[in-house]
Design an enzyme around this catalytic site. Sequence first.
Site, PDB file in Angstrom:
ATOM      1  N   GLY A 171       0.867  -1.176  -0.170  1.00  0.00           N
ATOM      2  CA  GLY A 171       0.136   0.148  -0.065  1.00  0.00           C
ATOM      3  C   GLY A 171       0.808   1.088  -0.030  1.00  0.00           C
ATOM      4  N   TYR A 172       1.252   1.603  -1.139  1.00  0.00           N
ATOM      5  CA  TYR A 172       2.348   2.854  -1.251  1.00  0.00           C
ATOM      6  C   TYR A 172       1.517   3.924  -1.972  1.00  0.00           C
ATOM      7  CZ  TYR A 172       6.778   1.017   0.118  1.00  0.00           C
ATOM      8  OH  TYR A 172       8.012   0.326   0.768  1.00  0.00           O
ATOM      9  N   THR A 228      -1.252  -3.967  -5.453  1.00  0.00           N
ATOM     10  CA  THR A 228      -1.247  -5.431  -6.545  1.00  0.00           C
ATOM     11  C   THR A 228      -1.881  -6.256  -5.623  1.00  0.00           C
ATOM     12  OG1 THR A 228       0.698  -4.491  -7.479  1.00  0.00           O
ATOM     13  CG2 THR A 228       0.081  -6.833  -8.154  1.00  0.00           C
ATOM     14  N   GLU A 263      14.420  -4.705  -2.997  1.00  0.00           N
ATOM     15  CA  GLU A 263      13.739  -4.883  -4.326  1.00  0.00           C
ATOM     16  C   GLU A 263      14.435  -4.930  -5.308  1.00  0.00           C
ATOM     17  OE1 GLU A 263      10.498  -2.055  -4.424  1.00  0.00           O
ATOM     18  OE2 GLU A 263       9.643  -2.997  -6.417  1.00  0.00           O
TER      19      GLU A 263
END
Lengths: 403, 403, 368, 368
Positions: free
Chosen positions: A129-130, A163, A247
Amino acid sequence: MNVDFDPSLEAFREEVCAFLDTAPTDAIREAGRKTTSVFAPFEATMEWHRLLYARGWAAPAWPVEYGGTGWSLEQRYIFSEEHWKRDLPPLLPNGLIMVGPLLMELGTPEQKRQHLPGILSGKDYWTQGYSEPSAGSDLAALSCSALADGDDYIINGQKTWTTLAHKANKMFMLVRTNRDGKKQQGITFLLLDRTDYPGMHIRPIIGLDGVAEQCEVFFDNVRVPQAGRVGAENEGWSVAKALLKHERGGAAHSPAIRRKLDAIRAAARDATASFGGPLSEDPVFQRDLGELEAEVASFEHVEKLVLSGHALADDPAMPSLNKVMSSELSQLLSIMMTRVAGIDALPLQLEALEVGSGVQPLGDPFSLVAMPYYLNTRAASIYAGSNEVQRDLISRNLQTVRA
Amino acid sequence: MNVDFDPSLEAFREEVCAFLDTAPTDAIREAGRKTTSVFAPFEATMEWHRLLYARGWAAPAWPVEYGGTGWSLEQRYIFSEEHWKRDLPPLLPNGLIMVGPLLMELGTPEQKRQHLPGILSGKDYWTQGYSEPSAGSDLAALSCSALADGDDYIINGQKTWTTLAHKANKMFMLVRTNRDGKKQQGITFLLLDRTDYPGMHIRPIIGLDGVAEQCEVFFDNVRVPQAGRVGAENEGWSVAKALLKHERGGAAHSPAIRRKLDAIRAAARDATASFGGPLSEDPVFQRDLGELEAEVASFEHVEKLVLSGHALADDPAMPSLNKVMSSELSQLLSIMMTRVAGIDALPLQLEALEVGSGVQPLGDPFSLVAMPYYLNTRAASIYAGSNEVQRDLISRNLQTVRA
Amino acid sequence: MNFEFSDEQVMLRDSLSRMLDQRYAFESRRRIMAGQAETGIWSELVDMGIVAMPLPEACGGLGGSASDIVAISELFGRHLVIEPLLPSVILTGRALARFDPAGPVPRWIADIGTGALRGAFAHEEGSGTGASSTLSTKLYEGEAGPRIRGSKKLVLGGGEAGVLLISALSETKAVCLAAVPADAEGIEVRRYRALDGRPVADILFHDVAVDRAAIMAGADAALEALLADARLALAAEAVGAMAVLMATTADFAGTREQFGRPIGSFQAIAHRLADMKIAYVKARASLLYIAALADSGRATSRDISVLKAQVGRLGREIAQGAVQIHGGIGMTDELPVGHYLKHILTIDGLFGNTDYHLREIGRVVASA
Amino acid sequence: MNFEFSDEQVMLRDSLSRMLDQRYAFESRRRIMAGQAETGIWSELVDMGIVAMPLPEACGGLGGSASDIVAISELFGRHLVIEPLLPSVILTGRALARFDPAGPVPRWIADIGTGALRGAFAHEEGSGTGASSTLSTKLYEGEAGPRIRGSKKLVLGGGEAGVLLISALSETKAVCLAAVPADAEGIEVRRYRALDGRPVADILFHDVAVDRAAIMAGADAALEALLADARLALAAEAVGAMAVLMATTADFAGTREQFGRPIGSFQAIAHRLADMKIAYVKARASLLYIAALADSGRATSRDISVLKAQVGRLGREIAQGAVQIHGGIGMTDELPVGHYLKHILTIDGLFGNTDYHLREIGRVVASA
């Protein structure tokens, strides 16, 4: 100079091949063939995750103490290569590559104990949740707020591009806990141990490719425990930067890209050129394939130099360089896929694309995935820091490595 | 809709052809074949200018009262087409397209009387003194100064990219007459009726292509008459903008571009493909030629729509659109020329390129000019407002014409 | 030279625009395509004379010219209209008008012109090029008269048509066109939608009997004309779509803020928009110029290929730029942007894609 | 895996760099090329062991590997060195070392290694590809022994060489290599300079007598190795040139001001520089990787083609970007920028240009 992997790794490669050749179920293989996104079909991919976990191989990049394989970079490259060669679905990244390694670095002992096992085993899936409607490339402009209240935070606001939120049972997110000062200050990083808190509403978003991969998440006075906070309050921006490092420092992209090129070559042998004869023998196709092959090869060379610890690996622009190269190569490959598929790329075949639907595609399996992959891959130059932002970053590190 | 030129113009076309077929001398034709720049070889081109003047055709775009032809836009297009088809050297633009029309609009009666006849007849050649080492794309930053002194100005400073200054006998220039206020203010437009004033020093600059086309001009207390000022003192910026309007509103570029493509097609029939056979039958060459042909055709269509008075002509971005399209097409064509020439483009043949040198080139005439043209044409996206600046301008006028 | 639409064309475009603005806005279109709304669009198009427009006057049509077709099709592209004007009228109707007026043909044309009957052009067999050299469908003499055997793909409107126009080779390998009722015995239809939502079908012809009066032998020129019409109309649709993408993306970039200012003020975005505008200007100029050429009967297959290749290439450039500049929201099905991208990609794939036409141009031009 | 230069290679590069920085700076080079300065560079290269380096130890050389050649050639590219290391030693010397050591050959090799003799490789006949299938020069049996007839173009260092290595076809169409003294009867040399200032020559062989001991028959593999060496060394030169263009252009953009700020702060320039850096990183990674492959004897012709194509394509991208960003000053002969552009373009044209190698790659890969 020496171009070879350590020769002792050949035995490792055989061990990997033996497992990958036998372990996946038909549904897993089907999911691999029908992967048209960075995010492979959810259910079958999580099944594959659990099988790999049972074998001890779910987390090639994790240290052994957390249940990882402890493999070297070279071993991980070999595993990735063999995995892609078999068209198996890549494990979903959010837990294994993003929040897991972050918790190892910055999580409390309790957070590690609580969350790492479920990530490793594939019991849990985490959504990110960005982004928010007004905070995309400019992520620090986020406004979804968390107000401390006793041992809890009360969250209000909205997230987007979360996503697979509709499939996830966990969420990590950035919230605004302070509106004073620079916008990068006053951001806090939170773990949500459920995605069904009262007041949370998840709405899937249908994408260009007709698939609901992204979601919006709405928060209306959602009360979550403060125990989920990673790092200090208002210092979430640096936590997010630490996560980004994991990441981007993650797996090599070239095996996946190489695999797409192989699929194109194979399909071209069965396809007919516009002016007759096999497409693979058409000079124009050969020239364009040659250019793609050269670009893919150079990208492999870059990744192998980085893997080997060459000075190039220390270029501060390398994460951005890799992101631009890999995303734009994926896009070029996706265009070539639609070109090879020809008019067989034009039917809209959402049902045939579903794992387990049993619906026969109109054309061959390659043509079935070409256009959805093309459409989905348009996002590769947008997400995870748009390529415009990446080029800004690269332009601040223009020195070249001499060694 | 109607795609044809006025049918009555066919007789005009024949008249043009008859003259262009017979009038040029061998040296003029040689200069045309050896033109590798916007600026054709000086001496022979000025000779051609004088022959056209004798025929009354030196200034297709000038009104009859000033000795122009009074031709319509369509007639001018036809003339340009036939002129290019014969590989004749284009007349040098600074007088006919730039300062001449400017004087008609803004010059005093005395300035017109003094300067227009020499421009028209080809007696005079004008160089443009605009750019300075620190004022390129940012032209308004110019600092070469003129101080009023009695009836004169005293000029100090430096100009650069003064094309053919070493061949010119006249110069128009921008000077700084005031340093207060916005930088666009305080600029004055001057005509210099000589280029050999005491204190003026002209230094030719050798270009990438080995040719001295550009110059630097240094001014050390150069005293020139104030009578050469066009417009008011400190208002030279608007004079320069008026001139720019004439420069950009000038001739169509597509006949020249079409001619380059024709030369490529012809050369490809004589060239051998890498994998054998005539290059013109090579599928890869055909595809790339097809793309060039499509781009050239679209550019012709744009220019013909503008010529016809279509609403597109009123798009405020049209001068920038045309500049970007024509310069980048020229660059693409120049690359294709070097590709068709193959290794015959690699010898450096400065002597063979000189008009009248009598030196035989190593390869054919097409190969002789390919690389010099490529090198010279790298400047097309730099001069007359870099393409970066043009794209800035286009991005401020994004509305599209509906009609 | 004159490349403006005529006053009549402008009037027709104005009223069609008004109708589509009201009745076919993006949300209405979404409901129509989802089967959630009744569409009366087709009958409105009939009433406006647009359905009859492309047909020759001798067949009860309005004798529409190439530029008439372009004038309408461009607006169809702007609104992503998937009504079957192209397959039924521009392709099937106009082609049937070139047949000898005998047997069922005149009636079919008349019914197509009134909108009562829909036609479809069954031509594509898989190569994607439209070239007659790729045909393998056979028109042969059966025991009880001529029959057709073969299979066709991606037939626009093929599932909704009452009459099918089929390209085939005779036993002497001559190119023929033949028309059959869609409910004739031996016709097997598999309906689906193309990428951009257009209803299409794969159609198998299992030795289907053909009325001898509904056959045009030696149909090379007719097929060439048909393909030119198809490509011109599709190119006009593409240019219409590009105009919308250009306008909406410029607007979006002017209002969407990131880092405290409109994203269009970042030079990377501004220059991409500039390139999109350059692409648009080229594509539209070629559309109008070649429409004018076609009006005068002088558009060569090279000209048509230039147009089709340019709208494919430049359309992709504009559409991909539009998605990129819109960012995440451009990746969703909810915004029109992606639908325009898919429309442009679908158009590129029909009757020869960019690559095919560029090679055709090169082939012709290199040896000219 | 290890793609760093060895300690020995780094030491050699350091001393070569120092020498070139001192003796071959841009202005010195200009004077040398204009014949206004004596160059002692070649003898310094001899003294440093660089001339002997590429030759096998058995021939008195230092047994240089592929990565040794790359290590040196990259620095040659950085400094635009036109000394004949490539034609004389890397090509002619190394190829002669594969001949049977008989007749004049051992002496030629020895003299090439000491720098006393210069060799040149006369191969190109006009196709620009380097492919042996394009050869038409004949090696035939004359009355008094073997003779060569044919014409060669763009022979690097061909006007200064004392011995010429010639590729030719035997009477049975077998690929042969033969060496002759440059002053042999029947050799006609036309000297000129290539675009980047390299001295080159067209050479005609009018039935030139060849010492039978200086012929290698069945030379396909030797020619292939020769071409691989040529392409690898040229690619290294190109990457060296790219590095300089990248660095000087980034510096220029950081200091040159227009509109009151450094031009590199404009996003259009910044992103173009970013693309140039991407291009550079790819080209250099491929150079080092393929050098390592070649060291292990496993570089295929596909790998070499990838490298040659990439440096051609990416080199052009960088060089054109460098000229554009430098603006007017980049268009002059006075700045190094344009010389690097011309160096890169010349390299692209030698032994197969980008287009040729991309097609070669595609041909091999499509059918693999």
